[in-house]
Design an enzyme around this catalytic site. Structure first.
Site, PDB file in Angstrom:
ATOM      1  CD  GLN A  59      -2.332   2.006   0.417  1.00 13.33           C
ATOM      2  OE1 GLN A  59      -2.787   1.149  -0.381  1.00 13.33           O
ATOM      3  NE2 GLN A  59      -2.315   3.391   0.499  1.00 13.33           N
TER       4      GLN A  59
ATOM      5  N   GLY B 128       1.363   4.933   0.246  1.00 14.27           N
ATOM      6  CA  GLY B 128       0.563   6.093   1.047  1.00 14.27           C
ATOM      7  C   GLY B 128       0.081   5.640   2.410  1.00 14.27           C
TER       8      GLY B 128
ATOM      9  CG  ASN C 152      -5.948  10.551   8.031  1.00 18.28           C
ATOM     10  OD1 ASN C 152      -5.271  10.145   8.866  1.00 18.28           O
ATOM     11  ND2 ASN C 152      -6.192  11.704   8.138  1.00 18.28           N
ATOM     12  CB  ILE C 153      -7.491   7.468   2.269  1.00 23.57           C
ATOM     13  CG1 ILE C 153      -8.344   8.706   2.428  1.00 23.57           C
ATOM     14  CG2 ILE C 153      -8.109   6.730   1.020  1.00 23.57           C
ATOM     15  CD1 ILE C 153      -8.611   9.671   1.150  1.00 23.57           C
TER      16      ILE C 153
ATOM     17  NE  ARG D 162      -2.928   5.601   9.845  1.00 23.17           N
ATOM     18  CZ  ARG D 162      -2.742   6.786   9.927  1.00 23.17           C
ATOM     19  NH1 ARG D 162      -1.873   7.535   8.763  1.00 23.17           N
ATOM     20  NH2 ARG D 162      -3.325   7.782  10.464  1.00 23.17           N
TER      21      ARG D 162
ATOM     22  CE  LYS E 153     -16.031   9.282  -4.321  1.00 21.86           C
ATOM     23  NZ  LYS E 153     -14.658   9.927  -4.271  1.00 21.86           N
TER      24      LYS E 153
END
Length: 388
Positions: A7, A9, A12-13, A15, A213
């Site tokens: 992953q 980054g 916050n997104i 994790r 979205k």
């Protein structure tokens, strides 16, 4: 050997959305970042908590089974990890994709496994994985490009989950809304089949989901933020508690709904229900979602294929109304010199130093012949006049 996901980054997104669901799917997660503070915290902390916030209260999950590598100082280690990974995801921001591509290219090229790695970019942008793939190909030997599909398969995704500003002493813990959508195209995986990640909704055609979205959640969220900012609101929930702003947001989403239902096989009723769900989510006071956080990076949000110009340009081409979106564009143009947001300072500079004509072209990427160009130019001129 167990399943492994890389992953890019550790924010916050990364994790609190991507890693949460990779962990639940049984993957060991290897976080890659260049921020020493995040990497050091992940290395020294064996677990962190993700708190899902809803009107029913908070539900906390504990995330374990992860490692962390600083790609700035340990690039070779990152290459080796990608060489044996099952999945590579990222949540770094669309503008950072070009910086993570070289090391991913090396990692993919080093692979010898019989099954290709699944590469899924989790960004708020249309076709982000395609964009990442383009950068990866630029850093791959030409004679290796034709066989790349043996080593990696690339799938676009649409992600949707509100991650508000975090409490000051949260550390690695993340507060996040309970609602989420993670939709990924399955066709690129072909005979290998898609990765086993239960949280993902796998589809054949992603475009309707991405546009719905982006042109509902992101358009509505940013419209709320920019109107809220101009009217002195601090929180998104406060802005939507203002009946006038709430009505404006609904008007904007009625116009984007017209585009979505005419383009895609989504009924008016389905879209109306989706809009109601989105507005209800954004109105959740428990999220404590800050107007300035949602409004930040106005230059990106005003760009050609983004949440305002994207739908407004398509509506204009079809001869459908787009006036409510012009209001959102105007409010975004007024998001200037906000502390901590470089793009808002750059926006102020552009509007001050350029003519309305030059600024319209630079900010929106619209061609002068486009039916949306003149209406937007008029809005730019109006904001410039008010700023003097």
């Amino acid at each position: 050997m167990g399943k492994k996901a890389i992953q890019f980054g550790g924010g916050n997104i990364g994790r609190g959305f991507v890693a949460e669901f990779l962990h639940e799917a049984g993957y060991e997660v290897v976080f890659i970042d260049v921020v020493d503070k995040i990497i050091d915290a992940l290395k020294s902390t064996p677990s962190y908590e993700v708190s899902e916030v809803s009107e029913e209260g908070e539900k906390t999950k504990t995330i374990t089974n992860y490692r962390a590598i600083n790609s700035k100082t340990n690039e070779e280690d990152v290459v080796k990890e990608i060489g044996t990974a099952d999945v590579v995801t990222c949540a770094v921001g669309p503008n950072v994709l070009k910086f993570i591509a070289p090391v991913i290219a090396k990692g993919i090229d080093a692979r010898t496994a019989s099954k290709p790695v699944a590469v899924i970019a989790c960004e708020n942008a249309i076709g982000a994985t395609d964009t990442l793939r383009g950068f990866i190909e630029q850093h791959t030997d030409k004679d290796r490009l034709s066989s790349m599909s043996e080593r990696a398969r690339f799938a676009n995704s649409a992600i949707d989950r509100i991650v508000p500003n975090q409490p000051p002493n949260a550390g690695l813990n993340v507060r996040i809304e309970k609602f989420y959508e993670w939709t990924v195209e399955q066709t690129p995986f072909g005979e290998f089949g898609h990765p086993d990640i239960p949280a993902i909704h796998w589809v054949d055609d992603l475009k309707p989901y991405i546009e719905r979205k982006l042109f509902t959640v992101n358009t509505g969220h940013a419209t709320t933020a920019y109107y809220g900012h101009v009217r002195g609101k601090k929180m998104i929930a406060d802005a939507l508690a203002d009946a006038e702003i709430r009505k404006i947001v609904h008007n904007v989403l009625e116009q984007t709904a017209m585009l979505i239902t005419t383009k895609h096989e989504i009924t008016e009723q389905e879209q109306n229900e989706y809009v109601d769900t989105i507005v209800k989510r954004m109105s959740n006071p428990f999220l404590e979602d800050n107007v300035e956080r949602v409004g930040r990076a106005p230059l990106r949000k005003l760009s050609r294929n983004e949440r305002f110009i994207g739908p407004a340009s398509q509506l204009a081409e079809k001869g459908l109304p787009f006036d409510a979106l012009l209001g959102s564009i105007e409010m975004a143009l007024r998001f200037q010199n906000v502390p901590g947001d470089e793009e808002s300072a750059e926006l102020a500079k552009i509007l001050k130093e350029m003519s309305a004509d030059e600024a319209t072209g630079k900010l929106t990427g619209l061609e002068k012949s486009h039916p949306l160009y003149k209406p937007v130019q008029n809005v730019v001129a109006k904001v410039q006049k008010d700023s003097k």
